[in-house]
Design an enzyme around this catalytic site. Structure first.
Site, PDB file in Angstrom:
ATOM      1  N   GLU A   1       0.816  -1.213   0.000  1.00  0.00           N
ATOM      2  CA  GLU A   1       0.000   0.000   0.000  1.00  0.00           C
ATOM      3  C   GLU A   1       0.849   1.261   0.000  1.00  0.00           C
ATOM      4  OE1 GLU A   1      -2.961   0.180  -0.723  1.00  0.00           O
ATOM      5  OE2 GLU A   1      -3.604  -1.894  -0.491  1.00  0.00           O
TER       6      GLU A   1
ATOM      7  N   TYR B   1      -5.909   6.867   3.889  1.00  0.00           N
ATOM      8  CA  TYR B   1      -6.092   5.804   2.905  1.00  0.00           C
ATOM      9  C   TYR B   1      -5.409   4.511   3.331  1.00  0.00           C
ATOM     10  CZ  TYR B   1      -5.238   2.590  -0.723  1.00  0.00           C
ATOM     11  OH  TYR B   1      -5.149   1.395  -1.383  1.00  0.00           O
TER      12      TYR B   1
ATOM     13  N   ASP C   1      -9.058   6.443  -2.153  1.00  0.00           N
ATOM     14  CA  ASP C   1      -7.956   6.945  -2.978  1.00  0.00           C
ATOM     15  C   ASP C   1      -8.550   7.630  -4.210  1.00  0.00           C
ATOM     16  OD1 ASP C   1      -8.946   4.856  -4.427  1.00  0.00           O
ATOM     17  OD2 ASP C   1      -6.994   4.104  -5.046  1.00  0.00           O
TER      18      ASP C   1
ATOM     19  N   CYS D   1     -18.266   1.674 -19.692  1.00  0.00           N
ATOM     20  CA  CYS D   1     -19.548   1.475 -19.000  1.00  0.00           C
ATOM     21  C   CYS D   1     -20.280   0.218 -19.470  1.00  0.00           C
ATOM     22  CB  CYS D   1     -20.433   2.704 -19.180  1.00  0.00           C
ATOM     23  SG  CYS D   1     -19.713   4.213 -18.473  1.00  0.00           S
TER      24      CYS D   1
END
Length: 354
Positions: A36, A119, A137, A198
């Site tokens: 991370e 985060y 994020d 989409c």
DNA sequence: AACTCGGGGGA
DNA sequence: TCCCCAGAGTT
């Protein structure tokens, strides 16, 4: 918004379509933490080789806690944001000393560790410990701005809180890890900044922006201001088979990294003038000064215009922040990208020694 | 809230 | 070119 159905569609898609990434093959909170930190402002493809080398060399909290800063920075070399590495080690040392080597599992405790912001705290808590905490994020803000049709400016600091609240309300308590990672994976693979896919989106039916035909208008983000320029001379100075190298200050840009001695130029100079300038700065004189390269290096907030020179000198006692090194010793010093460009120019020219 | 801090990939 | 990336620390 049917929350239950949204969670199911998102998590189901993530579990089926997720990429096989190295940090998804471990359940170790320490190693997930490493990933991370590396992923902060850094693309997945860039991080992968760094992550692999890092956990191989420092597989445990103890091993990283005991590491020398130079070997740590050498592993981080080229990844950027070098304070991440130092902060990570500071945080890991806290875990070793204050938490018995166990990464804490509450937001309050983990957030107190160096380099762990809102985060990273939420990411480690949800992914490593299954705690239903938000991990917001850039991906999550983009994805949720579309799904929930949130038109607030995501460039503004306080806007993040709006999304943290949204995630807190939406997150699955059965599988917080897949939920949070699902939002980020969706942002990386489907709900991309430009031309989102989409028609392939597993949560299209829940997306208000898609429904309103506004998916390309979101998120709203004000532009960043442009950066400044600075001009430098960088000189590879040989004395016999040794090179003079300079360590940058412990704070600021590229802190602690090594470079060929650099001087900022306020006016363009000729090669012979460079020699005089360095003679003054180093208290040692240069000879055979020759320009060998020129390049530009762009940082996010600043651009370096660098002229690279080659020169010779009689070995002299260098200032505190410099030392003479052999080419072999140079390989162990951490250098940043612009210095690597100079090093490559030298190597391609063939002036390896003398 | 604004600024600093790296580097690279893609449109 | 410009954007943006699994952001955090400092001022």
């Amino acid at each position: 918004m049917d929350k239950q159905q949204f969670q199911q569609d998102l998590i189901g898609w993530f579990q089926k379509e997720q990429r096989d990434l190295p940090w998804r093959r471990t359940a170790d909170p320490y190693q997930i933490w490493i990933s991370e930190v590396m992923l902060q402002q850094t693309r997945v493809d860039t991080v992968i080789p760094y992550y692999k080398r890092f956990v191989e060399k420092f597989p445990t909290v103890e091993s990283l806690a005991q590491a020398e800063e130079e070997s740590l920075l050498k592993l981080w070399e080229g990844l950027g944001y070098y304070s991440r590495a130092r902060n990570l080690q500071a945080g890991v040392r806290e875990v070793a000393e204050q938490y018995g080597g166990i990464v804490p599992s509450t937001r309050k405790e983990i957030s107190s560790l160096k380099g762990v912001g809102p985060y990273t705290a939420g990411a480690v808590l949800s992914i490593a410990y299954g705690v239903p905490e938000h991990a917001v994020d850039g991906n999550v803000m983009r994805v949720l701005s579309r799904i929930l049709l949130i038109e607030e400016d995501i460039a503004k600091p306080k806007t993040r809180k709006v999304f943290e609240q949204a995630v807190t309300e939406l997150i699955s308590h059965e599988d917080p890890s897949s939920f949070n990672q699902g939002l980020m994976e969706l942002g990386a693979l489907i709900c991309t900044p430009t031309s989102p896919k989409c028609l392939l989106c597993p949560v299209r039916d829940h997306c208000e922006a898609f429904h309103a035909g506004k998916e390309t208008e979101l998120p709203v983000k004000t532009k960043a201001k442009k950066n400044r320029n600075a001009d430098f001379a960088m000189v590879a100075i040989w004395s016999g088979n040794k090179l003079l190298m300079e360590q940058r200050p412990g704070k600021g840009l590229l802190a602690g990294m090594w470079q060929y001695p650099m001087l900022e130029l306020t006016a363009p100079l000729e090669a012979d003038e460079i020699g005089e300038l360095y003679a003054e700065a180093l208290n040692g004189s240069l000879s055979d000064v020759e320009k060998i390269t020129a390049f530009k290096h762009v940082f996010s907030h600043l651009t370096w215009n660098v002229d690279g020179y080659l020169a010779k000198a009689e070995e002299f006692t260098p200032p505190e922040n410099m030392k003479w090194v052999t080419p072999e010793q140079l390989e162990n010093l951490p250098i940043a990208a612009p210095v690597q460009k100079m090093k490559t120019a030298l190597e391609q020219r063939g002036d390896v020694a003398k």
